[in-house]
Design an enzyme around this catalytic site. Structure first.
Site, short mmCIF file in Angstrom:
data_model
loop_
_atom_site.label_atom_id
_atom_site.label_comp_id
_atom_site.label_asym_id
_atom_site.label_seq_id
_atom_site.Cartn_x
_atom_site.Cartn_y
_atom_site.Cartn_z
N LYS A 182 97.54 13.95 28.65
CA LYS A 182 97.05 14.37 29.76
C LYS A 182 97.74 13.80 30.90
O LYS A 182 98.84 12.90 30.73
CB LYS A 182 95.44 14.14 29.85
C1 LIG Z 1 91.58 17.31 26.55
C2 LIG Z 1 90.52 18.27 26.91
C3 LIG Z 1 89.12 18.06 26.65
C4 LIG Z 1 88.57 16.75 26.04
O1 LIG Z 1 89.10 15.75 26.21
P1 LIG Z 1 89.27 14.35 25.50
O2 LIG Z 1 89.41 13.20 26.32
O3 LIG Z 1 90.18 14.54 24.06
O4 LIG Z 1 87.84 14.24 24.99
C5 LIG Z 1 88.34 18.96 27.08
N1 LIG Z 1 88.77 19.81 27.80
C6 LIG Z 1 90.03 20.26 27.74
C7 LIG Z 1 90.34 21.56 28.55
C8 LIG Z 1 90.92 19.45 27.35
O5 LIG Z 1 92.16 19.84 27.51
#
Ligand SMILES: *Cc1c(COP(=O)(O)O)cnc(C)c1O
Length: 379
Positions: A182
């Site tokens: 991210k």
């Molecule tokens: C990455 C992501 C999540 C979950 O995040 P984590 O930190 O991996 O638990 C939820 N929704 C979307 C759209 C994501 O891309």
């Protein structure tokens, strides 16, 4: 292999973590609040609550809104499973809405059709980093009269803007992830932003077992007494992770600009390749480009997505597919009786999409390598 996403860790990030490791507080300490405050300021929200993942952030949002058995929450079919799972954690029912074909963002008209007397919230997903049509979504939520909350799964969209408003300041609650792919990372981690003090307070309790005060507050008051007022979890983010988050946040603007410039290079190159169609970007948004997604729509039967995927991987391009529509997963078919055909636009898109590598550490030569590989396998 050029991966589809990758973190960027500098020496100052490492120093920030090491400093906390040498301090008195490993978990909930002063860095948690500092990171929350810096984050809230960054996205223009009154409150930010740090949690242990993006999934925990979504779960906390559902808890804060009081989602429970019998409640329905509308989510787009084209998202990561966690967007729907958070509703199920609370005993609620996810209702899948279709997406717009050119952006793969939730289609507000389709979402409106799926509203019933049980609908308590809509979770919009800023797919790939592009904000949803919040003007339309807010109109729909308020028109329903019965208080439908608007939640933004902003896990793709830190740094994005909708009509000049930063993502994180638009919906009633916005959830972010700090997974390494991210925009900024804390290893694992997440954040929820809101302007509502009560919702923020509920989430602070929820992340700490449902207990009113945390260990540090009790220590400073010289008191052992605590009360558990709700059923919560251990969803705390550690102090050294928050130190990393604060250090990373300083670089966000630069990284978003780099993501946009890489996307610009792709856009330019794919104008000349008929069968490779980038998703559309709306006029009134600033796209944060978590992902660069193209649709492959060649007439050539040897140029289907699976073949192109395999050929690109063989050329060392770490392409990926985001996502298998959630209602097609076996768990949802079994538990909620979802079937193919419920969200035809998302299902068709799923057959054609591929995510190309995009992360701020890519140099122009990496981008050129990806473009050349795509050209080679699609022409
Ligand atoms: C990455 C992501 C999540 C979950 O995040 P984590 O930190 O991996 O638990 C939820 N929704 C979307 C759209 C994501 O891309």
């Amino acid at each position: 292999m050029i991966p589809y996403g990758r973190q960027w860790i500098d020496e100052d990030d490492i120093q920030a973590v090491v400093e906390v490791l040498r301090s008195d507080w490993l978990t909930t300490g002063p860095c948690v609040e500092s990171f929350e405050n810096a984050f809230a300021e960054q996205v223009g929200a009154n409150y930010a609550v740090a949690v242990s993942s993006g999934t925990a952030a979504l779960h906390a949002a559902m808890f804060a809104l009081g989602i429970g058995p019998g409640d329905e929450v509308i989510i787009p079919a084209m998202t990561f499973a966690a967007t729907a799972n958070c509703v199920v954690f609370q005993g609620g029912t996810p209702v899948f809405a279709d997406v717009e074909p050119d952006t793969l963002l939730i289609d507000p008209r389709d979402a409106e059709k799926r509203i019933t007397s049980k609908t308590k919230a809509v979770i919009a997903v800023d797919y790939a980093g592009q904000p949803c049509d919040y003007g339309a979504l807010k109109t729909i939520a308020s028109r329903s009269g019965s208080g439908i909350a608007l939640v933004d799964d902003a896990c793709h969209a830190l740094g994005a803007k909708y009509r000049n408003a930063p993502v994180g300041s638009i919906a009633d609650l916005s959830a972010f992830s700090f997974h390494p792919v991210k925009h900024i990372t804390t290893g694992e981690g997440g954040m929820i932003t809101t302007d509502d003090e009560d919702l923020a307070q509920r989430m602070r309790i929820f992340r700490n077992h449902g207990i009113m005060t945390d260990h540090r507050q009790r220590e400073s008051r010289g008191s052992w007494f605590y009360e558990m007022v709700d059923l919560g979890y251990n969803y705390r983010l550690t102090d050294f992770q928050c130190a990393l988050g604060m250090s990373q946040l300083k670089k966000l603007s630069e990284w978003v600009r780099r993501r946009q410039s890489i996307a610009g290079l792709y856009d330019e190159a794919f104008k000349e390749i008929q069968s490779v169609q980038p998703l559309q970007v709306k006029k009134d948004v600033l796209h944060a480009y978590h992902l660069y997604v193209v649709r492959l729509n060649s007439e050539n039967p040897h140029h289907d997505r699976s073949t192109i995927f395999r050929k690109l991987r063989n050329l060392g391009i770490g392409v990926n597919v985001h996502y298998v529509p959630v209602h097609l997963h076996p768990f949802y078919r079994k538990r909620f009786h979802t079937v193919p055909g419920m969200c035809p636009v998302a299902e068709k898109a799923y057959e054609q999409i591929i995510s190309l590598p995009l992360f701020p550490g890519m140099i122009d030569a990496d981008v050129a390598t990806v473009i050349e590989a795509v050209r080679k396998v699609t022409i």
